[in-house]
Scaffold this motif. Structure first.
Motif, PDB file in Angstrom:
ATOM      1  N   PHE A  27       2.099  -5.481  -9.136  1.00 39.16           N
ATOM      2  CA  PHE A  27       3.749  -5.816  -9.077  1.00 39.16           C
ATOM      3  C   PHE A  27       3.865  -6.361 -10.757  1.00 39.16           C
ATOM      4  CE2 PHE A  27       6.466  -4.562  -5.672  1.00 39.16           C
ATOM      5  CZ  PHE A  27       6.290  -4.467  -4.800  1.00 39.16           C
ATOM      6  N   ARG A  28       4.992  -6.446 -11.362  1.00 33.78           N
ATOM      7  CA  ARG A  28       5.166  -6.905 -12.721  1.00 33.78           C
ATOM      8  C   ARG A  28       6.407  -7.917 -12.847  1.00 33.78           C
ATOM      9  NH1 ARG A  28       3.844  -1.721 -17.211  1.00 33.78           N
ATOM     10  NH2 ARG A  28       6.419  -1.078 -16.607  1.00 33.78           N
ATOM     11  N   GLN A  29       6.039  -8.421 -13.706  1.00 32.56           N
ATOM     12  CA  GLN A  29       7.852  -9.350 -13.641  1.00 32.56           C
ATOM     13  C   GLN A  29       7.450  -9.618 -15.224  1.00 32.56           C
ATOM     14  OE1 GLN A  29       8.799 -12.589 -11.132  1.00 32.56           O
ATOM     15  NE2 GLN A  29      10.914 -12.267 -11.644  1.00 32.56           N
ATOM     16  N   ALA A  30       8.668  -9.106 -15.952  1.00 32.17           N
ATOM     17  CA  ALA A  30       8.201 -10.116 -17.171  1.00 32.17           C
ATOM     18  C   ALA A  30       9.509 -10.678 -17.566  1.00 32.17           C
ATOM     19  CB  ALA A  30       8.720  -8.254 -18.485  1.00 32.17           C
ATOM     20  N   PRO A  31       9.223 -11.882 -18.492  1.00 30.24           N
ATOM     21  CA  PRO A  31      10.436 -12.635 -18.945  1.00 30.24           C
ATOM     22  C   PRO A  31      11.565 -11.729 -19.171  1.00 30.24           C
ATOM     23  CG  PRO A  31       8.755 -13.519 -20.418  1.00 30.24           C
ATOM     24  CD  PRO A  31       8.399 -11.624 -19.584  1.00 30.24           C
ATOM     25  N   GLY A  32      12.623 -12.822 -18.243  1.00 35.01           N
ATOM     26  CA  GLY A  32      14.141 -12.211 -17.974  1.00 35.01           C
ATOM     27  C   GLY A  32      14.160 -10.796 -17.609  1.00 35.01           C
ATOM     28  N   GLU A  66       8.709  -5.829 -10.441  1.00 31.50           N
ATOM     29  CA  GLU A  66       8.911  -4.207 -10.335  1.00 31.50           C
ATOM     30  C   GLU A  66       7.422  -3.877  -9.603  1.00 31.50           C
ATOM     31  OE1 GLU A  66       9.804  -2.493 -14.017  1.00 31.50           O
ATOM     32  OE2 GLU A  66       8.264  -2.613 -14.346  1.00 31.50           O
ATOM     33  N   GLY A  67       8.234  -3.160  -8.969  1.00 36.11           N
ATOM     34  CA  GLY A  67       6.206  -2.579  -8.356  1.00 36.11           C
ATOM     35  C   GLY A  67       6.235  -1.906  -9.287  1.00 36.11           C
ATOM     36  N   VAL A  68       4.698  -1.725  -9.189  1.00 36.17           N
ATOM     37  CA  VAL A  68       3.505  -1.107 -10.148  1.00 36.17           C
ATOM     38  C   VAL A  68       2.661   0.732  -9.408  1.00 36.17           C
ATOM     39  CG1 VAL A  68       2.569  -1.015 -11.903  1.00 36.17           C
ATOM     40  CG2 VAL A  68       3.277  -2.404 -11.871  1.00 36.17           C
ATOM     41  N   SER A  69       2.347  -0.714  -8.532  1.00 39.43           N
ATOM     42  CA  SER A  69       1.513   1.003  -7.692  1.00 39.43           C
ATOM     43  C   SER A  69       1.229   0.048  -6.355  1.00 39.43           C
ATOM     44  CB  SER A  69       0.428   0.568  -8.462  1.00 39.43           C
ATOM     45  OG  SER A  69      -0.768   1.885  -7.386  1.00 39.43           O
ATOM     46  N   LEU A  70       1.118   1.297  -5.688  1.00 37.84           N
ATOM     47  CA  LEU A  70       0.423   1.069  -3.784  1.00 37.84           C
ATOM     48  C   LEU A  70      -0.407   1.457  -3.922  1.00 37.84           C
ATOM     49  CD1 LEU A  70       1.810  -0.795  -1.077  1.00 37.84           C
ATOM     50  CD2 LEU A  70       2.330   1.736  -0.789  1.00 37.84           C
ATOM     51  N   ILE A  71      -2.087   0.776  -2.390  1.00 38.37           N
ATOM     52  CA  ILE A  71      -2.885   1.650  -1.939  1.00 38.37           C
ATOM     53  C   ILE A  71      -2.629   1.217  -0.579  1.00 38.37           C
ATOM     54  CG2 ILE A  71      -3.898  -0.017  -2.519  1.00 38.37           C
ATOM     55  CD1 ILE A  71      -6.029   2.423  -2.522  1.00 38.37           C
ATOM     56  N   TRP A  83       7.922   1.111  -0.810  1.00 32.10           N
ATOM     57  CA  TRP A  83       7.182   0.042  -1.036  1.00 32.10           C
ATOM     58  C   TRP A  83       7.416  -0.522  -2.626  1.00 32.10           C
ATOM     59  CZ3 TRP A  83       4.832   0.249  -5.999  1.00 32.10           C
ATOM     60  CH2 TRP A  83       5.410   1.577  -6.995  1.00 32.10           C
ATOM     61  N   TYR A  84       8.373  -0.316  -3.602  1.00 35.42           N
ATOM     62  CA  TYR A  84       8.668  -0.295  -4.406  1.00 35.42           C
ATOM     63  C   TYR A  84       9.116  -1.727  -4.201  1.00 35.42           C
ATOM     64  CZ  TYR A  84      10.158  -0.233  -9.983  1.00 35.42           C
ATOM     65  OH  TYR A  84      10.654  -0.102 -10.612  1.00 35.42           O
ATOM     66  N   TYR A  85       9.871  -1.681  -3.537  1.00 35.78           N
ATOM     67  CA  TYR A  85      10.347  -3.841  -3.293  1.00 35.78           C
ATOM     68  C   TYR A  85      10.041  -4.823  -2.959  1.00 35.78           C
ATOM     69  CZ  TYR A  85      14.353  -0.102  -3.744  1.00 35.78           C
ATOM     70  OH  TYR A  85      15.497   0.797  -4.257  1.00 35.78           O
ATOM     71  N   PRO A  86      10.219  -5.387  -3.535  1.00 35.15           N
ATOM     72  CA  PRO A  86       9.461  -7.139  -3.282  1.00 35.15           C
ATOM     73  C   PRO A  86       9.750  -7.873  -2.304  1.00 35.15           C
ATOM     74  CG  PRO A  86       9.961  -7.344  -5.533  1.00 35.15           C
ATOM     75  CD  PRO A  86      10.603  -6.197  -4.858  1.00 35.15           C
ATOM     76  N   TYR A  87      10.304  -7.514  -1.370  1.00 37.02           N
ATOM     77  CA  TYR A  87      10.996  -8.248  -0.106  1.00 37.02           C
ATOM     78  C   TYR A  87      10.595  -7.649   1.044  1.00 37.02           C
ATOM     79  CZ  TYR A  87      13.987  -3.989  -0.190  1.00 37.02           C
ATOM     80  OH  TYR A  87      14.962  -2.999  -0.734  1.00 37.02           O
ATOM     81  N   GLU A  88       9.546  -6.336   0.652  1.00 34.06           N
ATOM     82  CA  GLU A  88       8.998  -6.138   1.844  1.00 34.06           C
ATOM     83  C   GLU A  88       8.138  -6.363   2.061  1.00 34.06           C
ATOM     84  OE1 GLU A  88       9.508  -2.946   3.864  1.00 34.06           O
ATOM     85  OE2 GLU A  88      11.288  -2.833   3.300  1.00 34.06           O
ATOM     86  N   TYR A  89       7.038  -7.499   1.053  1.00 28.97           N
ATOM     87  CA  TYR A  89       5.715  -7.683   0.937  1.00 28.97           C
ATOM     88  C   TYR A  89       6.219  -8.977   1.476  1.00 28.97           C
ATOM     89  CZ  TYR A  89       4.476  -3.993  -1.457  1.00 28.97           C
ATOM     90  OH  TYR A  89       4.285  -1.813  -1.812  1.00 28.97           O
ATOM     91  N   ARG A  90       4.992  -9.376   3.117  1.00 28.34           N
ATOM     92  CA  ARG A  90       4.360 -10.589   2.967  1.00 28.34           C
ATOM     93  C   ARG A  90       3.779 -11.733   2.554  1.00 28.34           C
ATOM     94  NH1 ARG A  90       2.513 -11.400   9.514  1.00 28.34           N
ATOM     95  NH2 ARG A  90       2.919 -14.398   9.478  1.00 28.34           N
ATOM     96  N   TYR A 142       1.318  -9.878 -14.012  1.00 26.65           N
ATOM     97  CA  TYR A 142       0.929  -9.552 -12.931  1.00 26.65           C
ATOM     98  C   TYR A 142       0.618 -10.067 -11.357  1.00 26.65           C
ATOM     99  CZ  TYR A 142       1.471  -5.254 -16.073  1.00 26.65           C
ATOM    100  OH  TYR A 142       1.905  -3.623 -16.861  1.00 26.65           O
ATOM    101  N   TYR A 143       1.398  -9.641 -10.166  1.00 21.51           N
ATOM    102  CA  TYR A 143       0.687  -9.725  -8.667  1.00 21.51           C
ATOM    103  C   TYR A 143       0.532  -8.818  -8.224  1.00 21.51           C
ATOM    104  CZ  TYR A 143       4.002 -13.278 -11.064  1.00 21.51           C
ATOM    105  OH  TYR A 143       5.058 -14.791 -11.395  1.00 21.51           O
ATOM    106  N   CYS A 144      -0.506  -9.074  -6.516  1.00 19.85           N
ATOM    107  CA  CYS A 144      -0.734  -8.203  -6.274  1.00 19.85           C
ATOM    108  C   CYS A 144       0.284  -8.904  -5.274  1.00 19.85           C
ATOM    109  CB  CYS A 144      -1.868  -8.110  -5.789  1.00 19.85           C
ATOM    110  SG  CYS A 144      -3.428  -9.939  -5.271  1.00 19.85           S
ATOM    111  N   ALA A 145       0.658  -7.840  -3.546  1.00 12.99           N
ATOM    112  CA  ALA A 145       0.736  -8.872  -2.680  1.00 12.99           C
ATOM    113  C   ALA A 145       0.623  -7.787  -1.698  1.00 12.99           C
ATOM    114  CB  ALA A 145       2.822  -8.265  -2.604  1.00 12.99           C
ATOM    115  N   ALA A 146       0.356  -8.070  -0.402  1.00 12.72           N
ATOM    116  CA  ALA A 146       0.606  -7.258   0.883  1.00 12.72           C
ATOM    117  C   ALA A 146       1.575  -7.592   1.838  1.00 12.72           C
ATOM    118  CB  ALA A 146      -1.239  -7.814   1.495  1.00 12.72           C
TER     119      ALA A 146
END
Length: 125
Positions: free
Chosen positions: A37-42, A46-51, A106-113, A94-98
């Motif tokens: 995921f990535r987050q720009a200032p303001g 948002e989701g970037v990619s998933l494997i 997959w695109y939504y951050p709230y899906e990830y633990r 840029y963040y990774c999440a699992a």
């Protein structure tokens, strides 16, 4: 203890490349889906990619498809994001999440633990 540790961020000129790494520990890597995921200032994260390590499925956001490539080294419990043809609008943390199971997109951050601490990517014009 679950840990996701990102590395590889930095400052690059437009058109350049970076490779981000996400080193995972504390859970059964092969059973999980790892997203970038990535987050720009303001802006919203948002989701970037998933494997998906369990079945090999890969997804990309439209904004990065054809420029970014996600891959996984299960022996090293590490997921990579190769970023080519970088643009100033790719500048973000840029963040990774699992997550083990996705119940929605997959695109939504709230899906990830689990989440890493993030790594800054800055693309200059």
């Amino acid at each position: 203890e679950v840990q996701l540790v990102e590395s590889g961020g930095g400052l690059v000129q437009a058109g350049g490349s970076l490779r981000l790494s996400c080193a995972a520990s504390g859970f059964t890597f092969d059973d999980y889906r790892i997203g970038w995921f990535r987050q720009a200032p303001g802006k919203k994260r948002e989701g970037v990619s998933l494997i998906s390590n369990s079945d090999g499925r890969i997804y990309y956001a439209d904004s990065v498809r054809g420029r970014f490539t996600i891959s996984s080294d299960n022996a090293k419990n590490t997921v990579y994001l190769q970023m080519n043809s970088l643009k100033p609008e790719d500048t973000a943390v840029y963040y990774c999440a699992a997550v083990m199971e996705l119940y929605g997109s997959w695109y939504y951050p709230y899906e990830y633990r689990y989440w890493g601490q993030g790594t800054q990517v800055t693309v200059s014009s």
